[in-house]
Design an enzyme around this catalytic site. Sequence first.
Site, PDB file in Angstrom:
ATOM      1  CE  LYS A 161      -2.372   2.069   3.933  1.00 26.87           C
ATOM      2  NZ  LYS A 161      -3.455   1.732   5.064  1.00 26.87           N
ATOM      3  CG  ASP A 188      -4.696   4.974   3.403  1.00 30.56           C
ATOM      4  OD1 ASP A 188      -5.638   5.813   3.150  1.00 30.56           O
ATOM      5  OD2 ASP A 188      -4.425   4.856   4.499  1.00 30.56           O
ATOM      6  CD  GLU A 213      -6.703   2.745   4.152  1.00 33.03           C
ATOM      7  OE1 GLU A 213      -5.915   1.666   3.173  1.00 33.03           O
ATOM      8  OE2 GLU A 213      -6.896   2.900   5.229  1.00 33.03           O
ATOM      9  CG  ASP A 238      -8.586   4.029   7.796  1.00 38.20           C
ATOM     10  OD1 ASP A 238      -9.084   3.932   9.074  1.00 38.20           O
ATOM     11  OD2 ASP A 238      -7.316   3.921   7.832  1.00 38.20           O
ATOM     12  CE  LYS A 262      -6.212   2.198  10.331  1.00 42.43           C
ATOM     13  NZ  LYS A 262      -5.994   3.358   9.918  1.00 42.43           N
TER      14      LYS A 262
END
Length: 369
Positions: A161, A188, A213, A238, A262
């Site tokens: 990533k 991301d 992301e 996210d 997360k």
Amino acid sequence: MRIERIELRLVRLPLVRFFETSFGRVYDRTFLVTKLDGEGASAYGECVADDNPYYSSETTDTAWQIISQFLVPLVLGVSFAHPREVFSAMHRVRGHHMAKAALEMAAWDLYARQQGVPLRHVLGGVRAEVAAGVSIGIQDSLEQLGERVAAELADGYRRIKIKVKPGWDVEAVSLVRERFGPIPLMVDANAAYRLEDAGHLAKLDPFNLMMIEQPLDYDDIADHAALQRQLTTAICLDESIHSVRSGRDALDAKACRIINIKPGRVGGHAESIRLHDLCAARQVPVWHGGMLESGIGRAHNLHLSSLPNFSLPGDVAASRRYYQPDLIEPGIEVQPDGMIPVPDGPGIGVYVMEDRLEKATLRRAEFVL
Ligand code: OSB
Ligand code: MG
């Protein structure tokens, strides 16, 4: 399970290498460590809030305050039949998921240690090892980016990533594709773009990325849905997913096709499991995000990643990429095949080196009955 003592520490560790995202470059990481004692066992958690409110509105100082003044009184001395009750016991405190997770996750560790089993067994994990990916920060040059990707691939990582922002996106992706071919690759943005950038972001579509992301704002769902309609690349959320409900709303709105879980962001392991199950029921793959955790948080993440719908490699990398030495022994290592074994001992299954923890501590508080 009864929580008889809670210790809270503000800790700072230097990073092995700087880490740069769309909100800046960091050379060290400040976070909180929680330790719970109960019925002869001790257990650990990590609060992933940073010392600034750039990724999340929570900071180490807000978490310290909320934990000390409002959360400790809701859990200290309380007998829980199961750690899944801890998040709901803190329900009257609104938000502050990272603060809550620091206690909640430690409670799961405590429970698993009291049962004498690895944490993954009580979380519902089905794997003894998990696929590792890496998150590569923004570099000073494309040349340096190439070197970093080469080094991580050589270490076995199964997915790369790269962090992107306006001015460091299409060229960076193009370089990695040219040099490394069809590797599993994603980007991301940490909310660095606006819906008006849809035309620009569509230039990433030909590169066959696994996903992009969090391109848009940290709490947005509607604009992500509009953007997803204009991209062939899957959007993964996210920052926008801060609860099971926001996850459901995002899926209902078709704002993303993949979700990054997360536990700190959603309030701990129990909420992560609920979000994981919701996504599984809707055939939406999830993967485990990372927050530059020390070995304590990292071990928690590995256990959670062993649940069945964590079907894409996560940001769960080796300890030595971040801290040398880390707070735990043995360090978490990635095998040449890009897999990380989930620690096998009771609870999170790693030893916390109390001397190193003490050395890294800036502030400490203790709460007893
Ligand atoms: O957006 O996933 C993110 C680190 C800190 C805050 C947010 C993020 C990240 C990472 C690093 O991408 C993941 C890791 O290696 O721990
Ligand atoms: Mg992210």
